[in-house]
Design an enzyme around this catalytic site. Structure first.
Site, PDB file in Angstrom:
ATOM      1  N   PHE A 145       0.859  -1.189   0.000  1.00 48.69           N
ATOM      2  CA  PHE A 145       0.000   0.000   0.000  1.00 48.69           C
ATOM      3  C   PHE A 145       0.891   1.232   0.000  1.00 48.69           C
ATOM      4  O   PHE A 145       1.767   1.370   0.849  1.00 48.69           O
ATOM      5  CB  PHE A 145      -0.921   0.036   1.225  1.00 48.69           C
ATOM      6  N   ASP A 230       9.361   2.661   1.545  1.00 44.64           N
ATOM      7  CA  ASP A 230       8.183   3.422   1.964  1.00 44.64           C
ATOM      8  C   ASP A 230       7.973   3.156   3.456  1.00 44.64           C
ATOM      9  O   ASP A 230       7.391   2.147   3.847  1.00 44.64           O
ATOM     10  CB  ASP A 230       6.957   3.010   1.151  1.00 44.64           C
ATOM     11  N   LYS A 259       2.820  10.388   7.672  1.00 47.22           N
ATOM     12  CA  LYS A 259       2.020  10.056   8.847  1.00 47.22           C
ATOM     13  C   LYS A 259       2.570  10.691  10.133  1.00 47.22           C
ATOM     14  O   LYS A 259       2.333  11.873  10.366  1.00 47.22           O
ATOM     15  CB  LYS A 259       1.855   8.537   8.952  1.00 47.22           C
TER      16      LYS A 259
END
Ligand SMILES: *Cc1c(COP(=O)(O)O)cnc(C)c1O
Length: 408
Positions: A145, A230, A259
């Site tokens: 993702f 990532d 985030k």
């Protein structure tokens, strides 16, 4: 007349009528939050064991982060990159130092960091590696993702994420996650980057087999390919380390962060790499109106300060210690309504026995017990409480899960 009970219903009516239906939230409408706890519009309290998908690693309203944000709000919040601001330089320098690279490209959302990383890798491929124009390829992993933009969903293997959104950007090769031989075999002379999560978050907290990340590193080095990690979800404390790749003894060429970098206050993301890589960007070739704004940088700097504390009460030590507690307790539930538990640090994917209900049903039942989690896929429920959670609160959450499963 507005009764207490009608507030959730009123909110849900507004959302049903006027908000795009791209989420299916639990029936909890949060009005206030502090630390690891949130309070809904009915006044009910919940332990937040999702922590904004790890955007809230330091909890809600961490005093140091709030203080940094408040102070910056009163000074200057946005300049655009047409001018300098006095926060972006210190932020880039501090983040580069924490990650151990030369340079930082500040962006806003995780997907933008991923997009920016792909652009930089392609440009590096053409200008530094010498890939013929228009031929650059990127190897990615199935189940990964990386965000929701059209390019990113184009190489997603989740039918919901990509269905109906094509045509897609070419140039991506998908290999099975965790299989280093398949990854090495997919590398061609035109490959510029391998892009993957060192731990797959949305896939259900999937930790790759031992040695996988080192083998990816070796394949990238052997074929002169950038290893782009990532770490938007795995980075900045969740695993008990600043970076999950480093915890595996591996250094990527490019780090994508997001985030938690914004402290749960503002969206802050970044691409972090050495000059040989990020130096390919020259004025006018990439940008963002909000990237590197002084408010974001001030909050980001305060986040980096929290991560710099390597003492026993620092966030990294807490994540490691509390994570061990979480995994020990969840492990006891295997065979009692749980079929498997995966994860690392304060981060767990719990596969619920289908006889005990779906991940969704268990999440709803847990919410009724005052514990907020969210299913990822089908039977999997993710636990990622803020790193400020207390051991007794972890016991509360796992006991609630045990109770829900035993009643099923
Ligand atoms: C959440 C996430 C993203 C996307 O971040 P957004 O801020 O939602 O765009 C990218 N990569 C990973 C690994 C993520 O978990």
């Amino acid at each position: 007349m507005t009764t207490l009970e009608s507030r959730t219903a009123e909110h849900e009516r507004l959302m049903a009528e006027h908000s795009a239906h791209n989420y299916h939230p639990l029936p909890v409408v949060v009005a206030h939050a502090r630390g690891a706890w949130v309070t809904d519009v009915e006044g009910r309290r919940y332990l937040d064991c999702l922590a904004g998908y790890s955007a809230l690693n330091f909890g809600h309203g961490h005093p140091a982060l709030l203080a940094a944000a408040h102070a910056q709000l009163d000074r200057v919040t946005l300049t655009g990159r047409a001018f300098g601001n006095d926060r972006i330089g210190p932020f880039c320098a501090a983040l580069a130092a924490l990650v151990g690279k030369d340079m930082v490209l500040p962006m806003n959302t995780g997907a933008e960091a991923v997009e920016s990383g792909i652009k930089v890798a392609r440009k590096w491929g053409y200008e530094v590696k010498g890939v013929p124009p228009g031929r650059a390829r990127v190897v990615v992993a199935d189940g990964g993702f990386h965000g929701r933009t059209t390019t990113i969903v184009g190489f997603s293997t989740d039918p919901d994420a990509r269905g109906g959104f094509g045509p897609f950007t070419p140039g991506f090769d998908v290999v099975p996650y965790g299989d280093a031989d398949a990854l090495a075999a997919a590398i061609t002379p035109d490959t510029v980057a391998v892009l993957l999560e060192p731990v797959q978050g949305e896939a259900g907290v999937v930790v790759p087999p031992p040695g996988y990340l080192a083998a990816v590193r070796a394949a990238c080095t052997a074929h002169r390919v950038l290893f782009v990690a990532d770490e938007v979800q795995s980075g900045l404390g969740r695993t008990g380390h600043v970076l999950a790749t480093r915890a595996a003894g591996v250094d990527a060429d490019v780090y994508l962060l997001g985030k938690a970098l914004g402290g749960g206050i503002v969206p802050v993301s970044a691409v972090v790499a050495d000059r040989e890589v990020l130096g390919v960007l020259r004025p006018g070739q990439h940008g963002s109106t909000f990237g590197g704004n002084p408010l974001a940088c001030a909050v980001g700097l305060a986040v980096l300060d929290l991560l710099a504390d390597t003492g026993p009460e620092g966030m990294l030590a807490r994540a490691a210690r509390l994570g061990a507690e979480l995994h020990a307790r969840l492990g006891d539930l295997v065979g009692h309504g749980v079929t498997a538990v995966r994860g690392t640090g304060l981060w767990a994917g719990v596969d619920v026995d289908p006889r005990a209900g779906t991940g969704r049903a268990v999440s709803e039942a847990l919410a009724r017990c005052g514990v907020l989690v969210k299913d990822t896929h089908g039977p999997t429920v993710r636990f990622s409480p803020p790193l400020v959670v207390e051991p007794g609160e972890i016991r509360f959450a796992v006991d609630a899960l045990a109770g829900v499963l035993s009643r099923a």
